[in-house]
Scaffold this motif. Structure first.
Motif, PDB file in Angstrom:
ATOM      1  N   LEU A 204      15.101 -18.530   1.768  1.00 48.29           N
ATOM      2  CA  LEU A 204      16.311 -17.809   2.168  1.00 48.29           C
ATOM      3  C   LEU A 204      17.457 -18.745   2.553  1.00 48.29           C
ATOM      4  CD1 LEU A 204      17.118 -14.872   2.216  1.00 48.29           C
ATOM      5  CD2 LEU A 204      16.481 -14.787   4.637  1.00 48.29           C
ATOM      6  N   PRO A 205      17.277 -19.729   3.464  1.00 50.25           N
ATOM      7  CA  PRO A 205      18.408 -20.614   3.787  1.00 50.25           C
ATOM      8  C   PRO A 205      18.836 -21.491   2.616  1.00 50.25           C
ATOM      9  CG  PRO A 205      16.394 -21.376   4.854  1.00 50.25           C
ATOM     10  CD  PRO A 205      16.088 -20.030   4.275  1.00 50.25           C
ATOM     11  N   VAL A 206      17.880 -21.886   1.773  1.00 53.62           N
ATOM     12  CA  VAL A 206      18.244 -22.682   0.596  1.00 53.62           C
ATOM     13  C   VAL A 206      19.101 -21.846  -0.357  1.00 53.62           C
ATOM     14  CG1 VAL A 206      17.344 -23.977  -1.367  1.00 53.62           C
ATOM     15  CG2 VAL A 206      16.158 -24.075   0.828  1.00 53.62           C
ATOM     16  N   ALA A 207      18.737 -20.579  -0.523  1.00 56.07           N
ATOM     17  CA  ALA A 207      19.524 -19.690  -1.384  1.00 56.07           C
ATOM     18  C   ALA A 207      20.937 -19.503  -0.837  1.00 56.07           C
ATOM     19  CB  ALA A 207      18.815 -18.340  -1.519  1.00 56.07           C
ATOM     20  N   ALA A 208      21.053 -19.315   0.467  1.00 53.51           N
ATOM     21  CA  ALA A 208      22.377 -19.142   1.072  1.00 53.51           C
ATOM     22  C   ALA A 208      23.228 -20.393   0.906  1.00 53.51           C
ATOM     23  CB  ALA A 208      22.224 -18.793   2.550  1.00 53.51           C
ATOM     24  N   LEU A 209      22.598 -21.560   1.005  1.00 52.68           N
ATOM     25  CA  LEU A 209      23.332 -22.818   0.888  1.00 52.68           C
ATOM     26  C   LEU A 209      23.757 -23.083  -0.556  1.00 52.68           C
ATOM     27  CD1 LEU A 209      24.273 -25.435   2.324  1.00 52.68           C
ATOM     28  CD2 LEU A 209      22.036 -26.429   1.760  1.00 52.68           C
ATOM     29  N   VAL A 210      22.879 -22.799  -1.511  1.00 51.86           N
ATOM     30  CA  VAL A 210      23.146 -23.146  -2.909  1.00 51.86           C
ATOM     31  C   VAL A 210      23.904 -22.039  -3.639  1.00 51.86           C
ATOM     32  CG1 VAL A 210      22.060 -23.692  -5.121  1.00 51.86           C
ATOM     33  CG2 VAL A 210      21.144 -24.665  -3.008  1.00 51.86           C
ATOM     34  N   GLU A 211      23.523 -20.776  -3.401  1.00 53.82           N
ATOM     35  CA  GLU A 211      24.078 -19.669  -4.177  1.00 53.82           C
ATOM     36  C   GLU A 211      25.104 -18.833  -3.425  1.00 53.82           C
ATOM     37  OE1 GLU A 211      20.029 -19.062  -6.914  1.00 53.82           O
ATOM     38  OE2 GLU A 211      20.603 -17.536  -5.444  1.00 53.82           O
ATOM     39  N   GLY A 212      25.349 -19.142  -2.165  1.00 55.93           N
ATOM     40  CA  GLY A 212      26.365 -18.431  -1.412  1.00 55.93           C
ATOM     41  C   GLY A 212      25.864 -17.092  -0.895  1.00 55.93           C
ATOM     42  N   PRO A 213      26.759 -16.117  -0.736  1.00 57.13           N
ATOM     43  CA  PRO A 213      26.344 -14.798  -0.239  1.00 57.13           C
ATOM     44  C   PRO A 213      25.374 -14.122  -1.197  1.00 57.13           C
ATOM     45  CG  PRO A 213      28.735 -15.051  -0.157  1.00 57.13           C
ATOM     46  CD  PRO A 213      28.206 -16.197  -0.959  1.00 57.13           C
ATOM     47  N   PRO A 214      24.518 -13.264  -0.670  1.00 52.85           N
ATOM     48  CA  PRO A 214      23.571 -12.562  -1.552  1.00 52.85           C
ATOM     49  C   PRO A 214      24.299 -11.653  -2.526  1.00 52.85           C
ATOM     50  CG  PRO A 214      23.501 -11.663   0.674  1.00 52.85           C
ATOM     51  CD  PRO A 214      24.330 -12.898   0.743  1.00 52.85           C
ATOM     52  N   PRO A 215      23.740 -11.452  -3.711  1.00 50.27           N
ATOM     53  CA  PRO A 215      24.422 -10.634  -4.723  1.00 50.27           C
ATOM     54  C   PRO A 215      24.375  -9.149  -4.356  1.00 50.27           C
ATOM     55  CG  PRO A 215      22.244 -11.239  -5.483  1.00 50.27           C
ATOM     56  CD  PRO A 215      22.442 -11.968  -4.186  1.00 50.27           C
ATOM     57  N   ALA A 216      25.407  -8.432  -4.800  1.00 48.78           N
ATOM     58  CA  ALA A 216      25.397  -6.975  -4.651  1.00 48.78           C
ATOM     59  C   ALA A 216      24.466  -6.392  -5.702  1.00 48.78           C
ATOM     60  CB  ALA A 216      26.816  -6.430  -4.835  1.00 48.78           C
ATOM     61  N   LEU A 217      23.584  -5.501  -5.261  1.00 48.46           N
ATOM     62  CA  LEU A 217      22.560  -4.975  -6.158  1.00 48.46           C
ATOM     63  C   LEU A 217      22.771  -3.476  -6.380  1.00 48.46           C
ATOM     64  CD1 LEU A 217      19.433  -6.748  -4.627  1.00 48.46           C
ATOM     65  CD2 LEU A 217      20.727  -7.424  -6.660  1.00 48.46           C
ATOM     66  N   PRO A 218      22.889  -3.052  -7.633  1.00 45.72           N
ATOM     67  CA  PRO A 218      22.952  -1.614  -7.921  1.00 45.72           C
ATOM     68  C   PRO A 218      21.586  -0.971  -7.697  1.00 45.72           C
ATOM     69  CG  PRO A 218      22.903  -2.867  -9.964  1.00 45.72           C
ATOM     70  CD  PRO A 218      22.998  -3.868  -8.850  1.00 45.72           C
ATOM     71  N   ALA A 219      21.551   0.356  -7.755  1.00 51.66           N
ATOM     72  CA  ALA A 219      20.310   1.084  -7.485  1.00 51.66           C
ATOM     73  C   ALA A 219      19.155   0.664  -8.401  1.00 51.66           C
ATOM     74  CB  ALA A 219      20.563   2.589  -7.589  1.00 51.66           C
ATOM     75  N   PRO A 220      19.356   0.501  -9.719  1.00 51.84           N
ATOM     76  CA  PRO A 220      18.226   0.068 -10.563  1.00 51.84           C
ATOM     77  C   PRO A 220      17.652  -1.281 -10.156  1.00 51.84           C
ATOM     78  CG  PRO A 220      19.985   0.964 -11.922  1.00 51.84           C
ATOM     79  CD  PRO A 220      20.543   0.835 -10.546  1.00 51.84           C
ATOM     80  N   ALA A 221      18.540  -2.199  -9.742  1.00 54.92           N
ATOM     81  CA  ALA A 221      18.058  -3.509  -9.316  1.00 54.92           C
ATOM     82  C   ALA A 221      17.272  -3.404  -8.015  1.00 54.92           C
ATOM     83  CB  ALA A 221      19.232  -4.472  -9.146  1.00 54.92           C
ATOM     84  N   LEU A 222      17.693  -2.539  -7.103  1.00 55.05           N
ATOM     85  CA  LEU A 222      16.951  -2.352  -5.860  1.00 55.05           C
ATOM     86  C   LEU A 222      15.563  -1.778  -6.128  1.00 55.05           C
ATOM     87  CD1 LEU A 222      19.754  -0.912  -3.528  1.00 55.05           C
ATOM     88  CD2 LEU A 222      18.673  -3.173  -3.388  1.00 55.05           C
ATOM     89  N   LEU A 223      15.486  -0.809  -7.033  1.00 58.10           N
ATOM     90  CA  LEU A 223      14.173  -0.261  -7.393  1.00 58.10           C
ATOM     91  C   LEU A 223      13.306  -1.318  -8.073  1.00 58.10           C
ATOM     92  CD1 LEU A 223      15.242   3.255  -8.745  1.00 58.10           C
ATOM     93  CD2 LEU A 223      14.127   2.731  -6.560  1.00 58.10           C
ATOM     94  N   ALA A 224      13.944  -2.129  -8.914  1.00 57.66           N
ATOM     95  CA  ALA A 224      13.193  -3.193  -9.581  1.00 57.66           C
ATOM     96  C   ALA A 224      12.663  -4.195  -8.567  1.00 57.66           C
ATOM     97  CB  ALA A 224      14.080  -3.890 -10.612  1.00 57.66           C
TER      98      ALA A 224
END
Length: 312
Positions: free
Chosen positions: A189-209
């Motif tokens: 989680l902290p590595v992702a925040a440092l390298v990729e920035g804010p978490p991506p916005a996820l539509p409903a299909p992605a959340l179900l996936a």
């Protein structure tokens, strides 16, 4: 033998779920955030299992959970993503299909399970079947991609056998799986925040996936896999893992409208033959040359007082 059939069926849930995971990830999840994808796969799964087992690591298991979380979750998930981006599915799956042989060789020194001739023959036949199913000559081969896939295969094989060895002390499989998934997610989680920035916005299909990827292809699959490793020889479990590319091919045929060729059908038959060949022949008594599942040493009966109940 009936007991072994039950453990084989339970273990098979893991590679089947992982095979379906390729399709779900490719079809519904964002392709440009591998670190967040790995973290969102691992951490919810770990927290759900923690809520079910309601146990924290104690003593040496704090260190073990960190090591296993780094190997089986943090490093492995990222390497698999890199390989899937750089290679065609056929090449990546074929490289990962070498894992049964790797698990057998690693299990020999770590858990004293010498690979039997049936296991080695089953692994060879199964690997040949995977190659027949997936190697069609299409697509260029990326050297960095092959190295990433090979590294993922070696890291996961070593991490799984290490889990088998450490779980031999009697630690609950559900708890140890929860600890390593949570640890791996917290690493990512902290590595992702440092390298990729804010978490991506996820539509409903992605959340179900992500719900499927985290709860089924990770939480349920890892518990089933590590339970199989506790009760079956590592060579047998590795061969069951060949159902992963088989599931991918069948789902591609059913869901993506791909054509199942005669070559793929022959490869499928070889994979299933390899899995059957490497299964244990008798519950609790491996065939000659087969490694036994690692078990904690039995206590000797001691006369007089001084032995605490449950002491090992």
């Amino acid at each position: 033998m009936e007991g072994n059939k039950g453990w084989l069926a339970l273990t098979a849930l893991a590679p089947i779920a992982w095979g379906a995971n390729y399709y779900v990830t490719h079809r519904f999840l964002p392709p440009d955030t591998p670190l967040y994808g790995a973290a969102l796969r691992a951490l919810p799964a770990g927290l759900v299992l923690l809520a079910l087992c309601r146990r924290r690591p104690r003593g040496v298991w704090w260190r073990r959970s960190a090591v296993l979380g780094l190997l089986n979750v943090g490093v492995f998930f990222v390497l698999v993503y890199a390989a899937s981006q750089l290679l065609s599915t056929s090449i990546a799956s074929t490289v990962m299909a070498v894992s049964p042989l790797a698990m057998m060789l690693i299990a020999w020194p770590l858990v004293s399970e010498r690979p039997g001739r049936a296991h080695l023959a089953g692994a060879g036949i199964g690997l040949g079947g995977v190659c027949l199913m997936l190697l069609t000559g299409a697509g260029e081969v990326s050297v960095p991609g092959v190295l990433a896939a090979a590294a993922a295969m070696l890291v996961s094989s070593f991490g799984h056998i290490l889990t088998k060895r450490w779980n031999a002390d009697g630690t609950d499989v559900l708890a140890s799986t929860a600890w390593q998934l949570t640890a791996g997610g917290l690493f990512l989680l902290p590595v992702a925040a440092l390298v990729e920035g804010p978490p991506p916005a996820l539509p409903a299909p992605a959340l179900l996936a992500f719900g499927y990827v985290s709860l089924v292809a990770t939480a349920l699959a890892f518990v089933a896999w590590f339970t199989g490793l506790r009760h079956l020889p590592a060579g047998t479990v590795g061969l069951v893992g060949l159902l992963n590319p088989v599931t991918g091919v069948l789902l591609g045929t059913v869901l993506a409208g791909e054509t199942l060729t005669l070559q793929q059908l022959c490869g499928l038959a070889l994979v299933l033959a390899g899995v059957v060949l490497g299964r244990p022949t008798r519950a609790g008594r491996p065939t000659r040359g087969e490694g036994r599942p690692a078990e904690p040493p039995r206590r000797r009966r001691l006369s007089g007082a001084g032995q605490r109940p449950g002491a090992r």
